[in-house]
Design a protein around this motif. Sequence first.
Motif, PDB file in Angstrom:
ATOM      1  N   SER A  89       4.256 -26.144 -20.408  1.00  0.00           N
ATOM      2  CA  SER A  89       5.131 -26.708 -19.382  1.00  0.00           C
ATOM      3  C   SER A  89       5.084 -28.227 -19.396  1.00  0.00           C
ATOM      4  O   SER A  89       3.999 -28.830 -19.429  1.00  0.00           O
ATOM      5  CB  SER A  89       4.702 -26.183 -18.014  1.00  0.00           C
ATOM      6  N   GLY A  90       6.259 -28.857 -19.407  1.00  0.00           N
ATOM      7  CA  GLY A  90       6.323 -30.317 -19.379  1.00  0.00           C
ATOM      8  C   GLY A  90       6.373 -30.974 -20.739  1.00  0.00           C
ATOM      9  O   GLY A  90       6.610 -32.182 -20.845  1.00  0.00           O
ATOM     10  N   HIS A  91       6.125 -30.201 -21.784  1.00  0.00           N
ATOM     11  CA  HIS A  91       6.191 -30.782 -23.131  1.00  0.00           C
ATOM     12  C   HIS A  91       7.643 -30.909 -23.562  1.00  0.00           C
ATOM     13  O   HIS A  91       8.387 -29.939 -23.595  1.00  0.00           O
ATOM     14  CB  HIS A  91       5.420 -29.902 -24.120  1.00  0.00           C
ATOM     15  N   THR A  92       8.019 -32.126 -23.928  1.00  0.00           N
ATOM     16  CA  THR A  92       9.419 -32.358 -24.299  1.00  0.00           C
ATOM     17  C   THR A  92       9.674 -32.122 -25.782  1.00  0.00           C
ATOM     18  O   THR A  92      10.795 -31.852 -26.189  1.00  0.00           O
ATOM     19  CB  THR A  92       9.832 -33.795 -23.948  1.00  0.00           C
ATOM     20  N   ALA A  93       8.646 -32.249 -26.568  1.00  0.00           N
ATOM     21  CA  ALA A  93       8.807 -32.096 -28.016  1.00  0.00           C
ATOM     22  C   ALA A  93       8.388 -30.695 -28.434  1.00  0.00           C
ATOM     23  O   ALA A  93       7.360 -30.184 -27.984  1.00  0.00           O
ATOM     24  CB  ALA A  93       7.976 -33.134 -28.755  1.00  0.00           C
ATOM     25  N   LEU A  94       9.187 -30.086 -29.297  1.00  0.00           N
ATOM     26  CA  LEU A  94       8.892 -28.730 -29.779  1.00  0.00           C
ATOM     27  C   LEU A  94       9.184 -28.662 -31.266  1.00  0.00           C
ATOM     28  O   LEU A  94      10.182 -29.223 -31.738  1.00  0.00           O
ATOM     29  CB  LEU A  94       9.737 -27.698 -29.014  1.00  0.00           C
ATOM     30  N   TYR A  95       8.298 -27.998 -32.009  1.00  0.00           N
ATOM     31  CA  TYR A  95       8.404 -27.941 -33.460  1.00  0.00           C
ATOM     32  C   TYR A  95       8.284 -26.491 -33.929  1.00  0.00           C
ATOM     33  O   TYR A  95       7.532 -25.710 -33.365  1.00  0.00           O
ATOM     34  CB  TYR A  95       7.261 -28.729 -34.122  1.00  0.00           C
ATOM     35  N   TRP A  96       8.991 -26.189 -34.993  1.00  0.00           N
ATOM     36  CA  TRP A  96       8.810 -24.912 -35.685  1.00  0.00           C
ATOM     37  C   TRP A  96       8.299 -25.201 -37.096  1.00  0.00           C
ATOM     38  O   TRP A  96       8.797 -26.113 -37.775  1.00  0.00           O
ATOM     39  CB  TRP A  96      10.122 -24.149 -35.792  1.00  0.00           C
ATOM     40  N   TYR A  97       7.311 -24.399 -37.495  1.00  0.00           N
ATOM     41  CA  TYR A  97       6.767 -24.461 -38.848  1.00  0.00           C
ATOM     42  C   TYR A  97       6.755 -23.055 -39.422  1.00  0.00           C
ATOM     43  O   TYR A  97       6.753 -22.066 -38.693  1.00  0.00           O
ATOM     44  CB  TYR A  97       5.328 -25.009 -38.845  1.00  0.00           C
ATOM     45  N   ARG A  98       6.700 -22.982 -40.737  1.00  0.00           N
ATOM     46  CA  ARG A  98       6.578 -21.692 -41.423  1.00  0.00           C
ATOM     47  C   ARG A  98       5.358 -21.761 -42.350  1.00  0.00           C
ATOM     48  O   ARG A  98       5.199 -22.735 -43.111  1.00  0.00           O
ATOM     49  CB  ARG A  98       7.838 -21.387 -42.231  1.00  0.00           C
ATOM     50  N   GLN A  99       4.527 -20.734 -42.285  1.00  0.00           N
ATOM     51  CA  GLN A  99       3.331 -20.682 -43.110  1.00  0.00           C
ATOM     52  C   GLN A  99       3.385 -19.447 -43.988  1.00  0.00           C
ATOM     53  O   GLN A  99       3.231 -18.320 -43.506  1.00  0.00           O
ATOM     54  CB  GLN A  99       2.078 -20.687 -42.250  1.00  0.00           C
ATOM     55  N   SER A 100       3.579 -19.659 -45.273  1.00  0.00           N
ATOM     56  CA  SER A 100       3.559 -18.553 -46.219  1.00  0.00           C
ATOM     57  C   SER A 100       2.123 -18.295 -46.651  1.00  0.00           C
ATOM     58  O   SER A 100       1.251 -19.160 -46.498  1.00  0.00           O
ATOM     59  CB  SER A 100       4.439 -18.881 -47.429  1.00  0.00           C
ATOM     60  N   LEU A 101       1.895 -17.140 -47.220  1.00  0.00           N
ATOM     61  CA  LEU A 101       0.547 -16.724 -47.599  1.00  0.00           C
ATOM     62  C   LEU A 101      -0.079 -17.737 -48.562  1.00  0.00           C
ATOM     63  O   LEU A 101       0.523 -18.102 -49.570  1.00  0.00           O
ATOM     64  CB  LEU A 101       0.605 -15.339 -48.245  1.00  0.00           C
ATOM     65  N   GLY A 102      -1.266 -18.200 -48.211  1.00  0.00           N
ATOM     66  CA  GLY A 102      -1.989 -19.124 -49.079  1.00  0.00           C
ATOM     67  C   GLY A 102      -1.505 -20.558 -49.034  1.00  0.00           C
ATOM     68  O   GLY A 102      -1.960 -21.398 -49.820  1.00  0.00           O
ATOM     69  N   GLN A 103      -0.616 -20.842 -48.111  1.00  0.00           N
ATOM     70  CA  GLN A 103      -0.059 -22.198 -48.005  1.00  0.00           C
ATOM     71  C   GLN A 103      -0.341 -22.788 -46.631  1.00  0.00           C
ATOM     72  O   GLN A 103      -0.659 -22.073 -45.680  1.00  0.00           O
ATOM     73  CB  GLN A 103       1.459 -22.165 -48.227  1.00  0.00           C
TER      74      GLN A 103
END
Lengths: 113, 114
Positions: B27-41
């Motif tokens: 709550s209150g966080h203005t910044a939001l990020y999406w990441y993708r993690q593949s196996l072994g990375q």
Amino acid sequence: AQSVTQLDSQVPVFEEAPVELRCNYSSSVSVYLFWYVQYPNQGLQLLLKYLSGSTLVESINGFEAEFNKSQTSFHLRKPSVHISDTAEYFCAVSPSGTYKYIFGTGTRLKVLA
Amino acid sequence: GAGVSQTPSNKVTEKGKYVELRCDPISGHTALYWYRQSLGQGPEFLIYFQGTGAADDSGLPNDRFFAVRPEGSVSTLKIQRTERGDSAVYLCASSRDRGRTEAFFGQGTRLTVV
């Protein structure tokens, strides 16, 4: 562009022994540096960060990392590890003042009894 | 909430189907990020929101991927016509603002495309 290299994919070490997890980066601009830890079945947690100032940064659980600009490194060290330190450790950089983390491939630390 | 919440924790879908992954930031966080993690990375950056707008979507791999954050809080990552190569853990993170503040990560959604 930036990149991060973690040369060691796995590091086994006995309990109470010292450990160093290596991280090297490349960047044409100044960067912020981070170590994140991921315990089994948990999300990534920030361990420590370097933004500016003193090149030696410490975490509350005994880890430390030193920013070495000439060697473009940010190695993570702990003088005496515990079983509970078993986890995967990710080094990351972000261009100063931005939000994009570039992560290394991670180092799996396994502490043996 | 106390932390970043992602639902579902696991999703198995058939190739060609559409999926939505949800992220509830702190709550209150203005910044939001999406990441993708593949196996072994390590995690790879997909998209960044500041408020309601996508400030940087340069990490989205192709036009099958889309994300929204209509009210500046909850975000949904949408994947159309899923492919087996989309299988990965999708991570969401939020921070109070960009840059110097810490990003807090959720536990991720493990997507498996069969």
